[in-house]
Scaffold this motif. Structure first.
Motif, PDB file in Angstrom:
ATOM      1  N   LEU A   1       3.859  -3.148  -0.246  1.00 17.68           N
ATOM      2  CA  LEU A   1       3.384  -2.123  -0.949  1.00 17.68           C
ATOM      3  C   LEU A   1       1.467  -3.629  -0.911  1.00 17.68           C
ATOM      4  O   LEU A   1       1.455  -3.389  -1.593  1.00 17.68           O
ATOM      5  CB  LEU A   1       3.725  -3.075  -2.298  1.00 17.68           C
TER       6      LEU A   1
ATOM      7  N   VAL B   1       5.301   4.655  -4.858  1.00 16.65           N
ATOM      8  CA  VAL B   1       5.125   4.716  -3.478  1.00 16.65           C
ATOM      9  C   VAL B   1       6.191   3.925  -2.637  1.00 16.65           C
ATOM     10  O   VAL B   1       7.001   3.106  -2.701  1.00 16.65           O
ATOM     11  CB  VAL B   1       4.369   3.610  -3.987  1.00 16.65           C
ATOM     12  N   GLY B   2       6.484   5.063  -1.906  1.00  8.22           N
ATOM     13  CA  GLY B   2       8.491   5.130  -0.548  1.00  8.22           C
ATOM     14  C   GLY B   2       8.641   4.699  -2.199  1.00  8.22           C
ATOM     15  O   GLY B   2       9.646   5.933  -2.873  1.00  8.22           O
TER      16      GLY B   2
ATOM     17  N   TYR C   1       0.415   6.465   1.248  1.00  8.59           N
ATOM     18  CA  TYR C   1       0.037   5.901  -0.454  1.00  8.59           C
ATOM     19  C   TYR C   1      -1.685   5.991  -0.032  1.00  8.59           C
ATOM     20  O   TYR C   1      -1.805   4.582   0.622  1.00  8.59           O
ATOM     21  CB  TYR C   1       1.085   5.709  -0.920  1.00  8.59           C
TER      22      TYR C   1
ATOM     23  N   PRO D   1       4.318   1.601   1.963  1.00  3.41           N
ATOM     24  CA  PRO D   1       5.096   1.734   0.833  1.00  3.41           C
ATOM     25  C   PRO D   1       6.510   1.014   0.799  1.00  3.41           C
ATOM     26  O   PRO D   1       7.095   0.815  -0.180  1.00  3.41           O
ATOM     27  CB  PRO D   1       5.754   3.697   1.403  1.00  3.41           C
ATOM     28  N   ASN D   2       6.668   0.432   1.861  1.00  2.60           N
ATOM     29  CA  ASN D   2       8.310  -0.902   1.761  1.00  2.60           C
ATOM     30  C   ASN D   2       7.866  -1.865   1.506  1.00  2.60           C
ATOM     31  O   ASN D   2       8.477  -3.152   0.686  1.00  2.60           O
ATOM     32  CB  ASN D   2       8.029  -0.943   3.440  1.00  2.60           C
TER      33      ASN D   2
ATOM     34  N   LYS E   1      -0.868  10.720  -3.159  1.00  2.25           N
ATOM     35  CA  LYS E   1       0.418  10.484  -2.029  1.00  2.25           C
ATOM     36  C   LYS E   1      -0.021  11.660  -1.277  1.00  2.25           C
ATOM     37  O   LYS E   1      -0.732  13.063  -2.191  1.00  2.25           O
ATOM     38  CB  LYS E   1       0.955  11.095  -2.594  1.00  2.25           C
TER      39      LYS E   1
END
Length: 641
Positions: free
Chosen positions: A147, A584-585, A124, A144-145, A118
């Motif tokens: 993937l 990730v997020g 990411y 991040p939303n 990150k």
């Protein structure tokens, strides 16, 4: 790891709170278990991958909750995003390479280690190795939303002369990536004839364009020649001289075989080679919580185990490490269950990366550091020592005092060159235990303050009846535990997870049940390689074996000894990259790679091939795959680098 090919899976972990899953909102997770997979038996199972479908979490109030897991493909080797194809090999000018010795083409099937980074600007990335000569690393940016992969970027190593055979890796506590240049064959013993006194010297041939073909002068395929040729094509260096230690305008074999670091700084990727980690065949390095002690494994036969202690703890990307390098010396206490050993450490030398790089820039040869004689008649009465490293008998004498080469200003500089450019030779010369056999994965366990160490195969130098290590042969290998003191110094080593060869006796029940497909029992590990400790006394173990028709991933409880099969990969493949994990997020992710499906030939208990038909039928499915497994709750697994 073997010189091989890929497919990668990333464990994606859904945004479910780790707390409150039990009988009350204050219940905390205290244990995890993966639902076990059975043994793959059918044709369809042998040619597929499979990951367990659920994770069971036990909470402090005694309740349990199941989290379903699912798999999603993100990328395959050769997929194009923007200007780049994932896994494409590029030269020093960022141009596609082709006709490279010891590769299958310009697109690699060999992704290996991963780190999940990150960045300070909220992006990411998954950093992925490609295990090739020359090496290649790619950064894949994740949304991040969703993937999903947003972009791919090759990481430029031209500032350090390129890289090679990037194998296993780890993430540092300061959020950078460390990778091993698993340079099997750029050993200086192959590069100089020493006036005809070195029987290991290799003379490589060139084609009409001046590129090394990968063959020696006898027309035989040779890894040293192939590795030189691969890096030569990367560098575009046509002036490499086999009569002068294979030095070129740009090529120098002392520039490869170290730990490399990758960092995201000022909106771009930057790289460093840490020469003070030493030159050998580094599988990987792992950093201890003090941020200054590192351990490095050395893959192959007659290899070492190394420790580096930096002068200062590291808090960020630093291209010039300074520290002291050590090699392990072991005293065997038992030969049972993989053996038990006391461990001590022999100091090899102190230096900074910049000092070692300055020595490399002087272009010394092996014969500037050591006098070399024929090992079949080694004159030990003249100060020479007979050593064995990398399966080669060598007769060496350190060139200090009256023997010192004009390349060096002092004996101290000679010793630095020996310690950091000829690390394994010098370690053997000083009496370290250069007898480890295929030392591979390393993983630190902060809950128990131990380091786990995979030995793919107990044989060869570990079972030759000589030296410090003498164990019964076990072709299926073992995982060891290195016990650490409060300063992260390893002082004891003991086998904890041991593979089980299948007896060739036709009357043996295991042979009757498994022997036609399996050489190592499928309910035990075979040739353990990648390791990752994920908390809750759980160690993940990935295989690199030709003795299981499908390579597997295991979850091992380091307290109870329970071993659970949690994944398998297509026949002909290797498990790699059990490393990267983090948020990730709002989604927790963990990577799990699989190399070279439908490439390796697997053997049964009689030593006969069992999967050649599968390989032939699936030639078009040999692409590497990057995917994610979704469903593990965010907050459950703590990030341990």
């Amino acid at each position: 790891m073997k010189r091989m090919i890929f497919f990668s899976a990333v464990l994606g972990i859904g945004a479910v709170s780790a707390c409150g899953g039990g009988g009350g909102s204050s219940a905390q997770p205290i244990a995890i278990d993966f639902a076990p997979l059975g043994i793959p038996n059918t044709d369809q199972e042998h040619v597929s991958y499979k990951v367990t479908d659920k994770l069971i979490v036990t909470y402090s109030d005694g309740s349990k909750k199941e989290f379903p897991l699912s798999y999603e493909v993100l990328l395959q080797s050769g997929d194009q995003m923007g200007s780049y194809k994932w896994g494409q090999l590029l030269d020093v000018n960022a141009q596609p390479m082709s006709n490279i010795a010891y590769t299958k083409g310009e697109i690699s099937w060999n992704p290996d280690a991963n780190s999940l980074i990150k960045t300070s600007d909220g992006k990411y990335f998954i950093i992925t190795h490609f295990e090739e000569p020359p090496g290649m690393l790619y950064a894949s940016e994740l949304d991040p939303n969703t993937l999903k992969v947003k972009s791919i970027t090759p990481i430029d190593f031209s500032s350090v002369g390129g890289t090679i055979i990037n194998c296993a890796g780890s993430q540092t506590p300061w959020n950078t990536h460390l990778g091993g240049e698993e340079d099997y064959d750029l050993n200086s013993i192959y590069s100089v004839s020493a006036g005809g006194k070195n029987p290991a010297y290799v003379q490589c041939t060139k084609d009409s364009n001046g590129y090394f073909t990968g063959n020696d002068v006898n027309g035989k395929s040779n890894y040293f020649c192939g590795y030189v040729g691969g890096v030569q094509r990367y560098l575009k260096d046509l002036n490499i001289d086999p009569s002068n230690g294979y030095l070129g305008d740009k090529f120098n074999l002392y520039n490869y075989g170290y730990i490399v670091e990758v960092a995201y700084t000022n909106g771009k990727w930057d790289v460093a080679k840490h020469y003070i980690t030493g030159k050998y065949t580094p599988e990987m390095a792992v950093v201890m919580p003090d941020r200054k002690t590192l351990y490095m494994s050395d893959d192959g036969d007659y290899k070492g185990l190394y420790k580096l202690v930096l002068n200062q703890p590291q808090n960020g990307f630093n291209k010039n490490w300074c520290g002291t390098l050590y090699a392990a010396k072991v005293k065997q206490l038992s030969d049972q269950n993989g053996g038990t050993f006391d461990v001590s450490w022999i100091e090899l030398g102190k230096a900074c990366d910049s000092e070692v790089k300055a020595i490399i820039d002087k272009k010394p040869l092996l014969t500037d550091i050591f006098d070399v004689e024929d090992p079949s008649a080694c004159p030990t009465d003249q100060g020479f020592k007979l050593i064995t490293e990398d399966r080669i008998n060598e007769c060496l004498r350190l060139k200090v005092g009256q023997y010192r080469s004009s390349k060096f200003a002092s004996d101290d500089e000679v010793k630095k060159a020996a310690a950091f450019l000829e690390t394994r030779k010098y370690a053997a010369y000083l009496g370290a235990s250069i007898e480890f056999r295929k030392g591979e994965g390393l993983a630190y366990d902060p809950d128990n303050n131990v380091l786990y160490y995979a030995i793919t195969e107990i044989g060869g130098s570990m079972a030759d009846g000589k030296g410090d290590i003498n164990l019964p042969n076990n072709m299926c290998g073992a995982v060891y535990r290195l016990v650490l003191d409060q300063n992260y110094n390893a002082y004891k080593m003991e086998g904890i997870v041991i593979g089980k060869p299948i007896n060739r006796d036709p009357n043996d029940p295991d042979y009757q049940k498994y022997g036609q497909k399996w050489a190592c029992h499928p309910d035990y590990v075979a040739n353990p390689d990648n390791l990752k400790y994920i908390g809750y006394n759980t160690l993940l173990i990935g295989e690199d074996t030709s003795y299981h028709i499908n390579n597997m991933v295991w979850a091992y409880n380091v307290k109870t000894g329970k071993l659970t099969r949690i994944a398998w990969v297509p026949t002909g493949a290797e498990v790699t990259g059990v490393f990267a994990h983090g948020l990730v997020g709002n989604n927790y992710t963990m990577t799990l790679n699989i190399q070279h499906p439908f490439v390796d030939t697997f053997r049964n208990a009689d030593g006969n091939p069992v999967n050649s038909t599968y390989n032939d039928q699936n030639k078009d499915k040999r692409k590497g795959i990057l995917g994610i497994i979704k469903g593990i709750p965010a907050g459950l697994l703590k990030l341990t680098h």
